[in-house]
Design a protein around this motif. Structure first.
Motif, PDB file in Angstrom:
ATOM      1  N   ALA A 111       1.038  -1.416   0.081  1.00 33.40           N
ATOM      2  CA  ALA A 111       0.559   0.401   0.104  1.00 33.40           C
ATOM      3  C   ALA A 111       1.275   1.258   0.007  1.00 33.40           C
ATOM      4  O   ALA A 111       2.001   1.217   0.510  1.00 33.40           O
ATOM      5  N   SER A 112       0.127   2.378  -0.628  1.00 33.54           N
ATOM      6  CA  SER A 112       0.952   3.697  -1.353  1.00 33.54           C
ATOM      7  C   SER A 112       2.308   3.618  -1.225  1.00 33.54           C
ATOM      8  O   SER A 112       3.125   4.179  -1.304  1.00 33.54           O
ATOM      9  N   LEU A 113       3.051   2.290  -1.664  1.00 34.99           N
ATOM     10  CA  LEU A 113       4.554   1.854  -2.676  1.00 34.99           C
ATOM     11  C   LEU A 113       4.167   2.126  -4.090  1.00 34.99           C
ATOM     12  O   LEU A 113       3.291   2.413  -4.591  1.00 34.99           O
ATOM     13  N   ASP A 114       5.453   2.086  -4.676  1.00 31.97           N
ATOM     14  CA  ASP A 114       5.272   2.835  -6.109  1.00 31.97           C
ATOM     15  C   ASP A 114       5.771   0.961  -7.036  1.00 31.97           C
ATOM     16  O   ASP A 114       5.933   0.872  -6.270  1.00 31.97           O
ATOM     17  N   ILE A 115       5.796   0.921  -7.701  1.00 34.41           N
ATOM     18  CA  ILE A 115       5.811  -0.193  -8.665  1.00 34.41           C
ATOM     19  C   ILE A 115       6.939  -1.218  -8.066  1.00 34.41           C
ATOM     20  O   ILE A 115       6.450  -2.125  -8.254  1.00 34.41           O
TER      21      ILE A 115
ATOM     22  N   LEU B 151      11.297 -10.468  -2.652  1.00 32.05           N
ATOM     23  CA  LEU B 151      11.677 -11.364  -1.238  1.00 32.05           C
ATOM     24  C   LEU B 151      10.803 -11.712  -0.567  1.00 32.05           C
ATOM     25  O   LEU B 151      11.882 -12.741   0.306  1.00 32.05           O
ATOM     26  N   VAL B 152      10.130 -11.320  -0.316  1.00 32.08           N
ATOM     27  CA  VAL B 152       8.565 -12.621   0.524  1.00 32.08           C
ATOM     28  C   VAL B 152       8.696 -14.060   0.001  1.00 32.08           C
ATOM     29  O   VAL B 152       8.028 -14.644   0.101  1.00 32.08           O
ATOM     30  N   ARG B 153       8.414 -13.797  -1.925  1.00 35.72           N
ATOM     31  CA  ARG B 153       8.684 -15.359  -2.410  1.00 35.72           C
ATOM     32  C   ARG B 153      10.133 -15.824  -1.964  1.00 35.72           C
ATOM     33  O   ARG B 153       9.291 -16.599  -2.182  1.00 35.72           O
ATOM     34  N   GLU B 154      10.486 -14.949  -1.858  1.00 32.40           N
ATOM     35  CA  GLU B 154      12.047 -16.133  -1.684  1.00 32.40           C
ATOM     36  C   GLU B 154      12.224 -16.084  -0.363  1.00 32.40           C
ATOM     37  O   GLU B 154      12.737 -18.025   0.184  1.00 32.40           O
ATOM     38  N   LEU B 155      11.372 -15.629   0.725  1.00 33.65           N
ATOM     39  CA  LEU B 155      10.809 -16.497   1.881  1.00 33.65           C
ATOM     40  C   LEU B 155      10.057 -17.329   1.656  1.00 33.65           C
ATOM     41  O   LEU B 155      10.537 -18.605   3.141  1.00 33.65           O
ATOM     42  N   VAL B 156       9.546 -17.771   1.096  1.00 32.57           N
ATOM     43  CA  VAL B 156       8.770 -18.333   1.333  1.00 32.57           C
ATOM     44  C   VAL B 156       9.448 -20.110   0.395  1.00 32.57           C
ATOM     45  O   VAL B 156       9.948 -21.347   1.308  1.00 32.57           O
ATOM     46  N   ASP B 157       9.887 -19.502  -0.599  1.00 35.49           N
ATOM     47  CA  ASP B 157      10.542 -20.141  -1.562  1.00 35.49           C
ATOM     48  C   ASP B 157      11.818 -21.289  -0.915  1.00 35.49           C
ATOM     49  O   ASP B 157      12.483 -22.142  -0.963  1.00 35.49           O
ATOM     50  N   ASP B 158      12.919 -19.700  -0.426  1.00 36.28           N
ATOM     51  CA  ASP B 158      14.406 -20.550  -0.053  1.00 36.28           C
ATOM     52  C   ASP B 158      14.003 -20.438   1.509  1.00 36.28           C
ATOM     53  O   ASP B 158      15.095 -21.332   1.838  1.00 36.28           O
ATOM     54  N   ASP B 159      13.049 -20.400   2.468  1.00 38.74           N
ATOM     55  CA  ASP B 159      13.615 -20.379   3.999  1.00 38.74           C
ATOM     56  C   ASP B 159      12.931 -21.156   4.036  1.00 38.74           C
ATOM     57  O   ASP B 159      12.770 -21.409   5.322  1.00 38.74           O
ATOM     58  N   GLY B 160      11.560 -22.044   3.971  1.00 43.19           N
ATOM     59  CA  GLY B 160       9.975 -22.437   3.634  1.00 43.19           C
ATOM     60  C   GLY B 160       9.419 -21.455   4.549  1.00 43.19           C
ATOM     61  O   GLY B 160       8.332 -22.261   5.404  1.00 43.19           O
ATOM     62  N   LYS B 161       8.784 -19.748   5.050  1.00 42.33           N
ATOM     63  CA  LYS B 161       8.512 -19.562   5.875  1.00 42.33           C
ATOM     64  C   LYS B 161       6.902 -19.521   4.845  1.00 42.33           C
ATOM     65  O   LYS B 161       6.328 -20.116   4.008  1.00 42.33           O
ATOM     66  N   THR B 162       5.969 -19.494   6.184  1.00 42.87           N
ATOM     67  CA  THR B 162       4.012 -19.531   6.201  1.00 42.87           C
ATOM     68  C   THR B 162       4.221 -18.053   5.979  1.00 42.87           C
ATOM     69  O   THR B 162       4.424 -17.070   7.193  1.00 42.87           O
ATOM     70  N   VAL B 163       3.619 -17.305   4.615  1.00 43.68           N
ATOM     71  CA  VAL B 163       3.292 -16.593   4.667  1.00 43.68           C
ATOM     72  C   VAL B 163       1.456 -16.236   4.310  1.00 43.68           C
ATOM     73  O   VAL B 163       0.851 -16.430   3.173  1.00 43.68           O
ATOM     74  N   ILE B 164       1.079 -15.182   5.652  1.00 43.52           N
ATOM     75  CA  ILE B 164      -0.864 -14.610   4.711  1.00 43.52           C
ATOM     76  C   ILE B 164      -0.153 -13.247   5.000  1.00 43.52           C
ATOM     77  O   ILE B 164       0.217 -12.062   5.502  1.00 43.52           O
ATOM     78  N   ALA B 165      -0.678 -12.604   3.762  1.00 45.87           N
ATOM     79  CA  ALA B 165      -0.226 -11.482   3.643  1.00 45.87           C
ATOM     80  C   ALA B 165      -1.528 -10.926   2.540  1.00 45.87           C
ATOM     81  O   ALA B 165      -2.049 -11.030   1.993  1.00 45.87           O
ATOM     82  N   ALA B 166      -2.340 -10.057   3.548  1.00 49.74           N
ATOM     83  CA  ALA B 166      -3.930  -9.051   2.255  1.00 49.74           C
ATOM     84  C   ALA B 166      -2.907  -7.838   1.536  1.00 49.74           C
ATOM     85  O   ALA B 166      -2.481  -7.488   1.493  1.00 49.74           O
ATOM     86  N   ILE B 167      -3.111  -8.232   0.350  1.00 47.41           N
ATOM     87  CA  ILE B 167      -2.886  -7.305  -0.706  1.00 47.41           C
ATOM     88  C   ILE B 167      -4.220  -6.927  -1.641  1.00 47.41           C
ATOM     89  O   ILE B 167      -5.223  -8.138  -1.626  1.00 47.41           O
ATOM     90  N   HIS B 168      -4.582  -6.026  -1.712  1.00 49.06           N
ATOM     91  CA  HIS B 168      -5.198  -4.958  -2.602  1.00 49.06           C
ATOM     92  C   HIS B 168      -5.062  -4.989  -3.567  1.00 49.06           C
ATOM     93  O   HIS B 168      -6.377  -4.825  -4.624  1.00 49.06           O
ATOM     94  N   ASP B 169      -3.837  -4.785  -4.185  1.00 46.32           N
ATOM     95  CA  ASP B 169      -3.327  -5.281  -5.889  1.00 46.32           C
ATOM     96  C   ASP B 169      -4.602  -6.911  -6.078  1.00 46.32           C
ATOM     97  O   ASP B 169      -3.079  -8.372  -5.860  1.00 46.32           O
ATOM     98  N   LEU B 170      -4.646  -6.920  -6.991  1.00 49.41           N
ATOM     99  CA  LEU B 170      -4.793  -8.170  -7.522  1.00 49.41           C
ATOM    100  C   LEU B 170      -4.319  -9.108  -8.374  1.00 49.41           C
ATOM    101  O   LEU B 170      -4.482  -9.776  -8.255  1.00 49.41           O
ATOM    102  N   ASN B 171      -3.887  -8.295  -8.914  1.00 46.44           N
ATOM    103  CA  ASN B 171      -2.643  -8.452 -10.254  1.00 46.44           C
ATOM    104  C   ASN B 171      -1.616  -9.116  -9.044  1.00 46.44           C
ATOM    105  O   ASN B 171      -1.051 -10.019  -9.923  1.00 46.44           O
TER     106      ASN B 171
END
Length: 431
Positions: free
Chosen positions: A178-182, A191-211
Motif C-alpha cells: 500500500a502507498s508504494l510505487d510499483i 523478497l517475500v516470495r524468496e522467504l517462502v521458496d528459499d527459507d520455507g516461511k509460511t506467509v499470509i498477506a493482505a494485498i489490495h492489488d489483485l494482479n
C-alpha cells in the motif's frame, strides 16, 4: 489452504476454525475457517471493509474472537504467552509510522525482544539475526539513520527486516504494498516470495492489488461481507463470478501474455450505446485479453490482420469481433493490408498490442499509420520483439510519438480519451 478440507498433504502451520469477531456491535468476521499449510504464500484479497486486517489481528492474537479459535503449529494462539506467540508469528503492519526517532538498526533489533529476558542484553546470535535481516532487506546501508528520515518504501523494508530478525516460521503482512510505487511493490513481494521458496516461511498477506496477488501468491482467500467467498489457487479464486459477487463490479479475467499469471481488469458499467469503434493490431496471443476488455467495455471492436489458426483469431470469433484474416502462416498481403487500413480509418481509435513484428506482419504496422488516434500497449521494449529491422523500429517510434504508450492497466482510460478526441462533439451530442 481451504475453507474446509485441504488437498495439500503438508502439515498446517495456521488453522482458523470458525472465527467470529464483533467490533463496535458489528460482525466483522462471521465463522471464518481456513487451513494454511507450511511453506505457502497465501494472499488475503477482498474489498475494503471485508475483514482482512481483523483476520490478521485474530491470527496473531491481537484480537480475541467472540467464537472459534486460531491454532498456530497446533496450539491455540489464545493459550500462548505474548513472547511465545511472537516466536511463532512475526507481523509487518500496514502503518509504518513510529513515534520516536529510533535508528534503523534499533528498530530492526526490536524483533529480538521475544527472545530476551527482562534484564538480558542482546546476544551474539541476536546480533547475527539483526545483521542478516538488514542485509536481506537491503537496509544495512542506512542502519544509523533515524527511522523517520527514510522513505516510505525503505521504511516498509525496515519493518520487514524487524519481522525477519524475529526469526518466526510464520509471517503476516497487512497491505505490504500500500502507498508504494510499483518498483517498491515488486521488490517487497519478490523478497517475500524468496522467504517462502528459499527459507520455507509460511506467509499470509493482505494485498489490495489483485494482479500482484495472483502473480506472487500460491493461494488466495477471498473475503467479503465478513466471510470467505472463495479459496484456492489464483485462477480459481479470481473468477469473474467471484469478483462480481465480492466487489460488486464487472471484470474481465485473462492470462497475462508475458508472465502467464491470472490477470484482472475492472470494467466500467456497460453503456447503452456503443462506446466507440476501436481497431486492434496484434497477433500471436497478444490481443485476446485486449479484445475481451474492449468488448466488455462496450466498444465496437475489429482486429487484424490475423492468420487463420492464431489464438487471437479464435478469441475474436468467440466474442463476435470482426477480423481481417490471412491464410495460415502467410504474410499479410496487399488485399488484407488495404482492408486493415479501411478498418483503421473507420475507427475512432487504434490499439497497437505488445506484438512481435517480423516480415510477415510488418504490413500491419504500416497500416497503423492511417490511424488518427493511437494507443500503444507496451509490456516489453520494442527492440526485444522487433524482427523486421529499421523500418519497423521507425514505424513503431512514429506511432509511439503520435499516440499514447500505456501498460495494460491503462488501456481503457487511454482508449476512452482517444475516442473522445476523435469525435468529441458526436460523443457529447449522443449523451
Amino acid at each position: 489452504m481451504s475453507d474446509g478440507a485441504s488437498g495439500d498433504d503438508r502439515r498446517s502451520a495456521i488453522e482458523i476454525d470458525g472465527v467470529t469477531v464483533e467490533l463496535g456491535g458489528n460482525r466483522v468476521l462471521d465463522s471464518v475457517s481456513a487451513s494454511v499449510p507450511e511453506g505457502r504464500f497465501v494472499g488475503l484479497v477482498g474489498p475494503n471493509g471485508a475483514g482482512k486486517t481483523t483476520l490478521l489481528r485474530a491470527i496473531h492474537g491481537a484480537v480475541g474472537p467472540d467464537a472459534g479459535e486460531v491454532r498456530v503449529a497446533g496450539d491455540p494462539i489464545a493459550d500462548l504467552s505474548s513472547k511465545e506467540a511472537s516466536r511463532r508469528i512475526a507481523v509487518v503492519p500496514q502503518d509504518t509510522g513510529l513515534a520516536f526517532d529510533f535508528p534503523v538498526e534499533e528498530v530492526v533489533a526490536m524483533g529480538r525482544n521475544p527472545y530476551k529476558s527482562r534484564f538480558s542484553g542482546p546476544s551474539d546470535a541476536g546480533r547475527e539475526h539483526v545483521e542478516a535481516a538488514m542485509e536481506r532487506t537491503e537496509v544495512a546501508r542506512f542502519a544509523d539513520r533515524p527511522i523517520t528520515a527514510v522513505s516510505g518504501g525503505e521504511r516498509q523494508r525496515v519493518l520487514l527486516a524487524r519481522a525477519l530478525a524475529q526469526d518466526a516460521p510464520a509471517l503476516l503482512l497487512d497491505e505490504p504494498t500500500a502507498s508504494l510505487d510499483i518498483n517498491h511493490q515488486v521488490r517487497t513481494l519478490e523478497l517475500v516470495r524468496e522467504l517462502v521458496d528459499d527459507d520455507g516461511k509460511t506467509v499470509i498477506a493482505a494485498i489490495h492489488d489483485l494482479n500482484l496477488a495472483a502473480h506472487y501468491c500460491d493461494e488466495l482467500l477471498l473475503l467479503a461481507d465478513g466471510g470467505i467467498r472463495a479459496s484456492g489457487d489464483p485462477a480459481t479464486v479470481l473468477s469473474e463470478r467471484h469478483l462480481e459477487a465480492a466487489f460488486d463490479t464487472r471484470a474481465v479475467v485473462s492470462r497475462h501474455p508475458v508472465t502467464g499469471s491470472t490477470y484482472v481488469t475492472a470494467l466500467p458499467e456497460r453503456p447503452d450505446r456503443p462506446a466507440g469503434r476501436v481497431h486492434v493490431v496484434g497477433g500471436g496471443g497478444t490481443v485476446s485479453r485486449l479484445l475481451y476488455v474492449l468488448s466488455a467495455a462496450g466498444y465496437e471492436v475489429s482486429v487484424g490482420a490475423l492468420n487463420e489458426g492464431d489464438s487471437d483469431l479464435e478469441t475474436a470469433r468467440s466474442l463476435g469481433v470482426e477480423a481481417v484474416t490471412e491464410e495460415p502462416f502467410a504474410p499479410v498481403g496487399e488485399a488484407a493490408r488495404r482492408e486493415v487500413e479501411d478498418r483503421i480509418r473507420a475507427a475512432d481509435a487504434t490499439v497497437l498490442a505488445d506484438v512481435e513484428v517480423g516480415a510477415g506482419n510488418l504490413a500491419n504496422l504500416r497500416a497503423a499509420r492511417e490511424a488518427d488516434e493511437v494507443v500503444v500497449v507496451e509490456e516489453r521494449p520494442f527492440a526485444e520483439r522487433n524482427f523486421a529491422g529499421s523500418e519497423a523500429a521507425a514505424l513503431y517510434e512514429s506511432l509511439s510519438e503520435r499516440g499514447r504508450v500505456v501498460g495494460p492497466d491503462e488501456l481503457l482510460s487511454a482508449v476512452a480519451a482517444a475516442v473522445e478526441r476523435s469525435d468529441p462533439v458526436g460523443r457529447v451530442d449522443a449523451e
